[in-house]
Design an enzyme around this catalytic site. Structure first.
Site, short mmCIF file in Angstrom:
data_model
loop_
_atom_site.label_atom_id
_atom_site.label_comp_id
_atom_site.label_asym_id
_atom_site.label_seq_id
_atom_site.Cartn_x
_atom_site.Cartn_y
_atom_site.Cartn_z
N ASP A 1 0.72 -1.57 4.75
CA ASP A 1 0.30 -0.31 5.38
C ASP A 1 -1.05 0.16 4.83
O ASP A 1 -1.15 1.19 4.16
CB ASP A 1 1.41 0.73 5.10
CG ASP A 1 1.11 2.08 5.72
OD1 ASP A 1 0.29 2.14 6.66
OD2 ASP A 1 1.70 3.08 5.27
N HIS B 1 0.88 -1.19 0.00
CA HIS B 1 0.00 0.00 0.00
C HIS B 1 0.91 1.22 0.00
O HIS B 1 1.22 1.78 1.06
CB HIS B 1 -0.89 0.02 1.24
CG HIS B 1 -1.83 -1.14 1.34
ND1 HIS B 1 -1.41 -2.41 1.63
CD2 HIS B 1 -3.18 -1.22 1.20
CE1 HIS B 1 -2.45 -3.22 1.65
NE2 HIS B 1 -3.54 -2.53 1.39
N1 SAM Z 1 2.68 3.39 2.82
C1 SAM Z 1 2.44 4.80 2.58
C2 SAM Z 1 3.47 5.61 3.28
O1 SAM Z 1 4.03 5.17 4.31
O2 SAM Z 1 3.76 6.71 2.80
C3 SAM Z 1 1.05 5.21 2.97
C4 SAM Z 1 -0.03 4.34 2.47
S1 SAM Z 1 -1.67 4.82 2.86
C5 SAM Z 1 -1.81 4.49 4.55
C6 SAM Z 1 -2.58 3.52 2.13
C7 SAM Z 1 -2.63 3.57 0.61
O3 SAM Z 1 -3.07 2.31 0.11
C8 SAM Z 1 -3.59 4.59 0.05
O4 SAM Z 1 -2.90 5.43 -0.83
C9 SAM Z 1 -4.66 3.77 -0.72
O5 SAM Z 1 -5.10 4.39 -1.90
C10 SAM Z 1 -3.89 2.51 -1.03
N2 SAM Z 1 -4.68 1.26 -1.15
C11 SAM Z 1 -5.84 0.92 -0.53
N3 SAM Z 1 -6.15 -0.37 -0.77
C12 SAM Z 1 -5.15 -0.87 -1.54
C13 SAM Z 1 -4.86 -2.16 -2.09
N4 SAM Z 1 -5.67 -3.20 -1.88
N5 SAM Z 1 -3.74 -2.31 -2.84
C14 SAM Z 1 -2.90 -1.26 -3.06
N6 SAM Z 1 -3.12 -0.02 -2.56
C15 SAM Z 1 -4.21 0.17 -1.80
#
Ligand code: SAM
Length: 278
Positions: A162, A42
């Site tokens: 995440d 994520h």
């Molecule tokens: N890891 C990032 C950081 O530390 O900068 C922050 C991530 S944020 C908490 C979660 C992200 O996951 C969001 O941008 C959302 O759009 C994305 N997301 C949600 N469900 C997902 C999935 N099943 N697969 C990939 N990305 C996803």
């Protein structure tokens, strides 16, 4: 779904804890020449302008990275070096997300797979990661694809999980995905972020991990206020499977001080423990 945008929250207290641990793990992986693979299920957009309208709306960074400095936390020298590498002045105007932090550490022999489902954030992520041949950016479901990437050829790797936990079933989904991934790659490092909005939900997650048969699990958590059902996230933490051997020592010295600094009223609320032994 996908209403969550990390740009509203970048640099908040949860990011700080998550990214300090991420830096510690990446630093330890680069101590050996042997290549490793970084998987970010994520990823978010990768880099955040703290002067953007989104960041200024909630100003969450003020009570996160805004409360820390390299001077008051010499033990976080590496974390601040990473942040500074994205800023032109000592002030933190740009905050690196997990992909940028990983990009900072990746060497020519290492590689990475990053997943971001939101089309706009995926576009920004691709731009922020361009010119790095060994980083693959995917507009795909990171949890679903994780299994297909394991074990990495190098047999060394870190998986950062995440999610935004927008929907309740994500808590169970994360544990299921980790169990499946661990079956294929039991020696990998897994760092799983969680928010404490409802303590019972996290205790359930914790219980499932403990009963899963997975060995060597540690937990690091910081609270800005006592647990409460009446407000949003009061604590935030990481479960780390197969942590680097120095991590527990580093975090047990750091967390009491960090928790006191980040807390709303100078209380030191934190957890730093072994959930399952090696
Ligand atoms: N890891 C990032 C950081 O530390 O900068 C922050 C991530 S944020 C908490 C979660 C992200 O996951 C969001 O941008 C959302 O759009 C994305 N997301 C949600 N469900 C997902 C999935 N099943 N697969 C990939 N990305 C996803």
């Amino acid at each position: 779904m996908l209403s969550y945008r990390h740009s509203f929250h970048a640099g908040n207290f949860a990011d700080v804890i998550k990214h300090i641990i991420l830096v510690e793990i990446l630093e330890s992986l680069t101590q050996k020449d042997k290549p490793f693979e970084y998987i970010d299920t994520h990823s978010g957009a990768g880099l955040f302008n703290l002067k953007s309208n989104n960041a200024l709306k909630l100003q969450e960074h003020e009570t996160g990275i805004g409360k820390l400095s390299a001077k008051s936390f010499p033990e976080l020298k590496r974390y601040f070096q990473v942040i500074q590498s994205f800023n032109n002045s000592p002030k933190v105007n740009v905050y690196p997300g997990s992909p940028s932090i990983a990009k900072y550490f990746l060497r020519p022999q290492d590689c990475a797979s990053m997943f971001e489902l939101h089309p706009k954030d995926h576009q920004s992520l691709s731009k922020n990661m361009e010119n790095k041949r060994k980083i693959r950016v995917n507009c795909d479901d990171g949890l679903k694809k994780l299994d297909s990437l394991l074990p990495p050829t190098s047999r060394r790797g870190l998986v950062l999980i995440d999610p935004s936990y927008e929907v309740k079933f994500e808590y169970d989904q994360v544990i299921k995905s980790v169990e499946n991934a661990y079956r294929k790659f039991a020696t990998g490092i897994y760092a799983i972020w969680y928010p404490v909005v409802d303590r019972k939900t996290i205790e359930r997650m914790e219980g499932k991990l403990i009963r899963s048969g997975i060995k060597n699990i540690q937990r690091f958590e910081v609270g800005v206020a006592p647990d409460s059902d009446e407000r949003g996230m009061t604590s935030s933490g990481m479960f780390v499977i197969n942590p680097p051997w120095k991590l527990m020592g580093t975090m047990s010295t750091l967390l009491p001080k960090l928790a006191k600094t980040l807390s709303e009223d100078k209380q030191s609320i934190f957890k730093c423990d072994v959930l399952v032994k090696e």
